[in-house]
Design a protein around this motif. Structure first.
Motif, PDB file in Angstrom:
ATOM      1  N   ASP A 167     -25.191   4.373 -37.226  1.00  0.00           N
ATOM      2  CA  ASP A 167     -26.167   4.144 -36.153  1.00  0.00           C
ATOM      3  C   ASP A 167     -25.540   3.439 -34.964  1.00  0.00           C
ATOM      4  O   ASP A 167     -26.002   3.593 -33.826  1.00  0.00           O
ATOM      5  CB  ASP A 167     -27.333   3.306 -36.681  1.00  0.00           C
ATOM      6  N   ASP A 171     -26.426   3.889 -30.896  1.00  0.00           N
ATOM      7  CA  ASP A 171     -26.956   2.682 -30.250  1.00  0.00           C
ATOM      8  C   ASP A 171     -26.053   2.213 -29.117  1.00  0.00           C
ATOM      9  O   ASP A 171     -26.532   1.810 -28.044  1.00  0.00           O
ATOM     10  CB  ASP A 171     -27.115   1.566 -31.275  1.00  0.00           C
ATOM     11  N   SER A 175     -26.963   2.164 -25.063  1.00  0.00           N
ATOM     12  CA  SER A 175     -26.890   0.913 -24.287  1.00  0.00           C
ATOM     13  C   SER A 175     -25.998   1.081 -23.061  1.00  0.00           C
ATOM     14  O   SER A 175     -26.294   0.537 -21.993  1.00  0.00           O
ATOM     15  CB  SER A 175     -26.388  -0.238 -25.163  1.00  0.00           C
ATOM     16  N   TRP A 205     -34.151   7.905 -32.545  1.00  0.00           N
ATOM     17  CA  TRP A 205     -33.595   7.907 -31.190  1.00  0.00           C
ATOM     18  C   TRP A 205     -34.304   8.945 -30.320  1.00  0.00           C
ATOM     19  O   TRP A 205     -34.557   8.689 -29.141  1.00  0.00           O
ATOM     20  CB  TRP A 205     -32.100   8.208 -31.223  1.00  0.00           C
TER      21      TRP A 205
END
Length: 349
Positions: A167, A171, A175, A205
């Protein structure tokens, strides 16, 4: 006219341990043509994640006599059926997506992982600026396109010839994208798995309004085929599962229209394209993949994207491989804008 091969980098389908790599023979293209030279790779990865293999593209094209500076072809009407285009937050055709592709664990899979995030984003800024100058009537939308399921040359855990990223990969890229108000594409290379198995696990997501989906048929293997030994394929029925899933996501979470990008550089990579179902909350992009000289790339675009037109079109550029031979030059924005239909998704690797 005799067909010619558009050269491709090594598929690099090998197992890589942390901070070190060892290469095996690269895969042949789908017609059993020449092999590209394998290359080793060093990967910076957290202890819980293996590094992905490189993905590469093969294309079979017929050379044309024109160049990227040629004028646009005679006007052809491409009717885009897109109920989603008028919905709030719809990106296409109001903007042109300019995407950086790759995986942050690999310097070999694309520009997204080749540089540190700050430098990578600065380079993306330059491309966005160039596209805005070339076509001020279609604002450039920055994007990061990250491979979150990578094809493998060995069965791996589960025997599916694919590696799911932790993940942390998705992630992190999400970001980074937030720094530029960029959208994100999560790309899957399913190996011997299925879209039905791989897409639902991305829901956490995909329920975000800025996150979209990409699928690479090159690595969708059928009948026990191994990634890298032949080019894979997706049928319209599999693509329809993906568009249905995205449509349901948009409705369930009250989201702006989702975008699905399908890579393509041979006819066999997508079968029964006329049966692809367009959805009211999904915008569909058939994306021209493969690297080589501009003449060959244009031929690939005409042969596999234009002739089997679905909704919107994309065009891929390789910083290194599109310029690797004498006389080869990277397509300029102006050159791509001379294509008909004009691509609205541009990807840099």
């Amino acid at each position: 006219m005799r067909r010619s091969k558009l050269g491709l980098p090594a598929l690099g389908l090998w197992s890589v341990v942390l901070l070190a790599g060892c290469s095996s023979d690269a895969g042949k293209n789908e017609t059993g043509g020449v092999q590209a030279a394998p290359h080793p790779e060093t990967v910076q990865a957290p202890d819980t994640t293996k590094a992905p293999v490189d993905s590469a593209k093969t294309a079979t094209v017929a050379p044309k006599a024109d160049s990227s500076a040629a004028t646009a072809p005679a006007a052809t009407k491409f009717v885009v059926r897109d109920e989603a285009a008028q919905k709030p937050g719809a990106i296409l055709p109001h903007k042109r997506i300019i995407a950086y592709y790759g995986n942050p664990l690999s310097k070999r899979m694309g520009v997204l992982g080749e540089y540190a995030p700050s430098k990578m984003l600065s380079k993306l800024d330059e491309e966005v600026k160039a596209w805005n100058a070339a076509d001020p009537n279609t604002p450039a939308q920055p994007a990061l396109h990250v491979i979150v399921v990578t094809a493998q040359g060995s069965p791996g855990k589960g025997g599916k010839y694919r590696l799911r990223m932790s993940d942390h990969v998705a992630d992190s890229v999400i970001s980074w994208a937030a720094r530029r108000n960029a959208i994100v594409f999560l790309d899957i290379q399913i190996g011997q798995s299925t879209v039905q198995e791989e897409i639902p696990r991305l829901e956490k997501w995909l329920k975000l309004p800025q996150v979209h989906l990409g699928i690479d048929p090159e690595f969708a293997m059928k009948n026990g085929a191994i990634p890298g030994r032949r080019v894979g394929t997706l049928d319209a029925a599999e693509i329809n599962y993906a568009t249905s899933f995205l449509n349901e996501m948009a409705v369930k979470y009250n989201l702006p229209p989702k975008i699905l990008v399908i890579h393509r550089f041979t006819q066999r990579m997508v079968t029964n394209y006329k049966n692809i179902q367009l959805r009211p909350n999904v915008q569909f992009v058939m994306h021209m993949d493969g690297w080589g000289d501009r003449v060959l790339k244009k031929s690939t675009y005409n042969d596999y994207i234009k002739k089997e037109f679905v909704q919107y079109t994309g065009f891929k550029l390789f910083y290194h491989n599109d310029t690797k031979k004498p006389g080869w030059k990277l397509y300029s924005p102006e050159g791509i804008l001379a294509l008909n239909p004009k691509p609205l998704y541009i990807q840099y690797q």
